[in-house]
Design a protein around this motif. Structure first.
Motif, short mmCIF file in Angstrom:
data_model
loop_
_atom_site.label_atom_id
_atom_site.label_comp_id
_atom_site.label_asym_id
_atom_site.label_seq_id
_atom_site.Cartn_x
_atom_site.Cartn_y
_atom_site.Cartn_z
N SER A 123 26.05 -59.21 50.66
CA SER A 123 26.37 -58.77 49.30
C SER A 123 26.16 -57.28 49.11
CB SER A 123 25.50 -59.54 48.30
OG SER A 123 25.56 -58.98 47.01
N GLN A 124 25.03 -56.77 49.56
CA GLN A 124 24.62 -55.41 49.25
C GLN A 124 25.25 -54.35 50.15
OE1 GLN A 124 20.32 -56.45 49.48
NE2 GLN A 124 20.16 -55.44 47.50
N LYS A 125 25.47 -54.67 51.43
CA LYS A 125 25.80 -53.62 52.40
C LYS A 125 27.07 -53.86 53.21
CE LYS A 125 20.95 -52.28 52.92
NZ LYS A 125 19.82 -52.08 53.86
N LEU A 482 9.63 -51.06 46.89
CA LEU A 482 10.67 -50.91 47.90
C LEU A 482 10.12 -50.28 49.17
CD1 LEU A 482 13.73 -49.77 45.74
CD2 LEU A 482 13.30 -52.02 46.74
N ALA A 483 9.21 -49.30 49.03
CA ALA A 483 8.60 -48.71 50.22
C ALA A 483 7.80 -49.76 50.98
CB ALA A 483 7.69 -47.55 49.81
N PHE A 484 7.02 -50.55 50.26
CA PHE A 484 6.24 -51.62 50.90
C PHE A 484 7.15 -52.60 51.62
CE2 PHE A 484 4.65 -56.01 50.37
CZ PHE A 484 3.55 -55.95 51.19
N ALA A 485 8.22 -53.02 50.95
CA ALA A 485 9.11 -54.02 51.52
C ALA A 485 9.88 -53.49 52.73
CB ALA A 485 10.10 -54.51 50.46
N TRP A 495 10.45 -41.85 56.69
CA TRP A 495 10.50 -41.60 55.25
C TRP A 495 11.86 -40.99 54.86
CZ3 TRP A 495 7.94 -43.21 51.19
CH2 TRP A 495 8.07 -42.54 49.97
N GLU A 496 12.39 -40.13 55.70
CA GLU A 496 13.68 -39.50 55.42
C GLU A 496 14.79 -40.54 55.36
OE1 GLU A 496 11.50 -38.49 57.73
OE2 GLU A 496 10.77 -36.73 56.62
N LYS A 497 14.79 -41.49 56.30
CA LYS A 497 15.80 -42.55 56.29
C LYS A 497 15.63 -43.47 55.08
CE LYS A 497 18.52 -42.07 59.89
NZ LYS A 497 19.99 -41.92 59.72
N PHE A 498 14.39 -43.71 54.69
CA PHE A 498 14.14 -44.54 53.51
C PHE A 498 14.75 -43.90 52.27
CE2 PHE A 498 11.01 -45.30 49.99
CZ PHE A 498 11.42 -46.59 49.69
N ILE A 499 14.54 -42.60 52.12
CA ILE A 499 15.14 -41.89 50.98
C ILE A 499 16.66 -41.95 51.05
CG2 ILE A 499 15.50 -39.61 49.97
CD1 ILE A 499 12.60 -39.01 50.42
N GLU A 500 17.20 -41.70 52.22
CA GLU A 500 18.66 -41.63 52.37
C GLU A 500 19.32 -42.99 52.16
OE1 GLU A 500 21.92 -40.79 55.93
OE2 GLU A 500 19.82 -40.14 56.18
N LYS A 501 18.78 -44.04 52.78
CA LYS A 501 19.44 -45.35 52.77
C LYS A 501 19.06 -46.21 51.57
CE LYS A 501 21.58 -44.81 56.74
NZ LYS A 501 23.07 -44.71 56.80
N ASP A 502 17.81 -46.13 51.14
CA ASP A 502 17.34 -47.07 50.14
C ASP A 502 17.20 -46.48 48.74
OD1 ASP A 502 16.68 -49.58 51.75
OD2 ASP A 502 15.62 -48.07 52.89
N GLY A 508 21.35 -41.38 42.48
CA GLY A 508 22.50 -40.48 42.47
C GLY A 508 22.57 -39.54 43.64
N GLY A 509 21.94 -39.89 44.75
CA GLY A 509 22.03 -39.05 45.94
C GLY A 509 20.67 -38.63 46.47
N LYS A 510 20.68 -38.05 47.66
CA LYS A 510 19.44 -37.67 48.33
C LYS A 510 18.70 -36.57 47.57
CE LYS A 510 17.74 -36.23 52.91
NZ LYS A 510 17.11 -34.96 52.53
N LEU A 511 19.41 -35.52 47.15
CA LEU A 511 18.77 -34.44 46.41
C LEU A 511 18.22 -34.95 45.07
CD1 LEU A 511 18.04 -31.48 46.04
CD2 LEU A 511 20.35 -31.09 45.12
N ALA A 512 18.99 -35.80 44.40
CA ALA A 512 18.54 -36.36 43.12
C ALA A 512 17.26 -37.18 43.32
CB ALA A 512 19.64 -37.23 42.52
N THR A 513 17.18 -37.91 44.42
CA THR A 513 15.99 -38.70 44.71
C THR A 513 14.78 -37.81 44.91
OG1 THR A 513 17.33 -40.44 45.72
CG2 THR A 513 14.98 -40.40 46.27
N GLU A 514 14.93 -36.75 45.66
CA GLU A 514 13.82 -35.83 45.91
C GLU A 514 13.34 -35.19 44.61
OE1 GLU A 514 15.67 -33.35 48.78
OE2 GLU A 514 15.17 -34.65 50.49
N ILE A 515 14.27 -34.84 43.73
CA ILE A 515 13.89 -34.29 42.43
C ILE A 515 13.14 -35.33 41.61
CG2 ILE A 515 14.81 -33.44 40.23
CD1 ILE A 515 17.11 -32.17 41.85
#
Length: 567
Positions: A123-125, A482-485, A495-502, A508-515
């Motif tokens: 469903s998700q991916k 989500l990090a725990f799971a 951690w970089e892949k977690f931000i990018e993929k999850d 709204g994107g990688k930069l938005a997540t970091e902000i």
């Protein structure tokens, strides 16, 4: 993972055949149907399935979906000559193949959890939509968790996943239940849905049985709902403490009811019930029925709890039991004092005395239970204290809690060699980090959870438990969960892949997540908060749906902090 050309295009007029032993009304089948709206679904048992009949089928017939748990009994993986694959309970395989020139999608789970994860992954991916067509790419995917035990821990009274009700509580260990009776299922159904979607295997519930929120009937409904969705319910039980097996109510296996009939079996406590955690001031419990405690040395109490555990395992579709002996004082009667020297807030020797018979009583009813023994907190690196565990069964799971102040020591000193030398082989973490007990109920601790799961994997621990009481509507808690799971299922993740993929799709994107993550941790200073609110408002302007909702939540959170800031 997906090539440019699809394996299968499914038009709106398509007919799909689902081959499965599951009932048509089972959750995995219903969930699968929702992924293909408007399509004609035919559900066929493997025993009644004949591929030749479908090769001559109506022109709208598009292909098969084989949905099964435990093993692939009908279609061998890849080629008929190859061996059947063996999956862990929460492992899964998704594969697209041609079977006698007909498209076939294999969705296999090692058990119900794995099968649910396979449908969720589809469903998700994997699925995509082009107009009225559903596109399925060619895929050959197999996943299994590297840490088998990924659990949440809850009290019923402070588990708040249904937010539109009165009586919500934020802290406490032995509280009365102040929500409406239906609130119990309203909260836990939502929690279980989140766990099932995000590969969290089980939840401990203290207050599992209370007359005021439905007693036996409500607990049975909850267990059935969870089992369908691949989530284990683990009642938290107090042995000689914590209300016993039936936390509160007029029932034989409520400890207060038992001790009212047999007052001579009560424990002798040396001080008022209380416990102290390094990151929190001492917490005192008023003397009431919730603090009733029984003497562990009395054989009558041992037989009573053994009978109660057997009843619990027989009556409910539970996935395990979380055992405690209480953490607010031990019995100091003459018999207990002769038997052991420990007179602190808990006793591993009491556990060694009682648990072997209790574990046997549970396993005699159900062989597949996760039997978790709480080993209490900030003692994992103390070999001398843990020697009593050598007297306990090795097949049980031993849960070592730690506080935020103990975490630096664990990161430095816990090694694979040390874990291999522990008295028992199945050991997991439980942490107060990210909970009210470490003053972090609404704080960002996702990076620490990621590190904790990585340390568990590297050191040979088998998993971990975190608090799961706060709804994922609270975005900071959603990120923590989500990090725990994710790192629990795949601790080799970065951690970089977690931000990018999850996380990126959520904000709204990688930069938005970091902000977003940066703004979650700005200090309590009005000028800085004003600037953060402005940034969050600007980031939300071009978004919609759930992404927009998460940024609006952040603005409200920052405004709340500002309102609470004193010049």
């Amino acid at each position: 993972m997906s090539p440019s050309l699809p394996f299968l295009r499914i038009p709106k007029t398509a007919q799909l055949v689902v081959v499965t032993d599951l009932e048509q009304e089972s959750f995995p089948v219903i969930h699968l149907k929702k992924l293909f709206p408007g399509r004609d679904f035919v559900v066929v048992s493997p025993r009644d399935f004949k591929i030749g009949d479908w090769k001559k089928a109506d022109k709208n017939f598009e292909g098969f979906i084989y949905l099964e748990e435990k093993e692939n009994q009908l279609f061998p993986a890849k080629q008929p000559s190859e061996n059947k694959i063996q999956l862990l309970e929460d492992g899964f395989q998704i594969q697209t193949v041609k079977w006698q020139e007909i498209p076939l999608i294999l969705l296999l789970g090692g058990g119900r959890p794995g099968l649910i994860y396979a449908v969720n992954e589809l469903s998700q991916k994997i699925l995509s939509y082009q107009g009225e067509e559903i596109i399925i790419p060619k895929i050959d995917l197999e996943q299994s968790p590297l840490l088998p035990y990924r659990l949440l821990w809850t009290w019923d009274h402070s588990t708040n996943w249904y937010l539109e009700q009165v009586g919500i509580q934020e802290i406490g260990a032995m509280n009365y239940y102040s929500k409406p009776p239906e609130g119990f299922l309203e909260d836990y159904f939502r929690l279980i849905d989140f766990m099932s979607l995000n590969r969290i295997g089980g939840v401990t519930i203290y207050g599992f049985l209370r007359d005021c929120h439905g007693g036996i009937e409500a607990a049975q409904k909850l267990c059935k709902y969870a089992a369908e969705r691949g989530v284990r319910i683990l009642p938290g039980v107090g042995i000689n403490a914590y209300g016993g097996i039936y936390w509160e109510g007029n029932h034989r296996y409520n400890l207060t009811q038992w001790l009212r009939q047999r007052p001579e079996l009560k424990a002798v406590l040396g001080a008022p019930a209380a416990f102290s955690i390094p990151d929190l001031p001492p917490l005192w419990f008023p003397e009431n029925q919730y603090t009733d405690t029984a003497c562990p040395s009395k054989p009558e109490n041992a037989r009573y709890h053994e009978e109660a555990i057997a009843w619990l395992a027989e009556t409910f579709m539970i996935g395990g039991i979380n055992f405690e002996t209480g953490d607010y004082g031990v019995c100091q009667c003459e018999e207990c004092s002769r038997r052991r020297k420990e007179n602190s807030t808990w006793s591993l020797q009491d556990m060694a005395l009682l648990y072997p018979h209790l574990f046997s009583a549970a396993r005699n009813q159900r062989q597949d239970l996760w039997l978790i023994s709480e080993a209490y907190w900030d003692n994992l690196l103390n070999r001398q204290v843990l020697q009593s565990l050598e007297e306990l069964p090795d097949e049980a799971i031993y849960q070592f809690c730690f506080n935020r102040s103990y975490w630096p020591r664990l990161k430095t000193d816990l090694t694979k060699e040390y874990v291999q030398g522990l008295p028992r082989s199945k050991n997991i973490f439980r942490t107060h980090m990210g909970s009210q007990w470490n003053r972090e109920r609404y704080e960002l601790v996702a990076d620490r959870f990621a590190e904790m799961m990585q340390l568990a994997f590297k050191s040979g621990m088998k998993g971990a438990t975190i608090f799961g009481e706060v709804s994922a509507f609270s975005v900071v808690n959603e990120v923590n969960y989500l990090a725990f799971a994710r790192f629990g299922y795949q601790p080799t993740l970065t951690w970089e892949k977690f931000i990018e993929k999850d996380l990126s799709p959520l904000f709204g994107g990688k930069l938005a997540t970091e902000i977003y993550l940066r703004l979650l941790t700005v200090p309590f200073q009005k000028a800085i908060l004003d600037q953060a609110i402005g940034e969050a408002r600007e980031m939300s302007r071009s978004l919609s749906g759930e992404q927009y909702r998460r940024w609006i939540w952040l603005q409200n959170r920052l405004m709340q902090k500002k309102a609470m800031t004193v010049d």
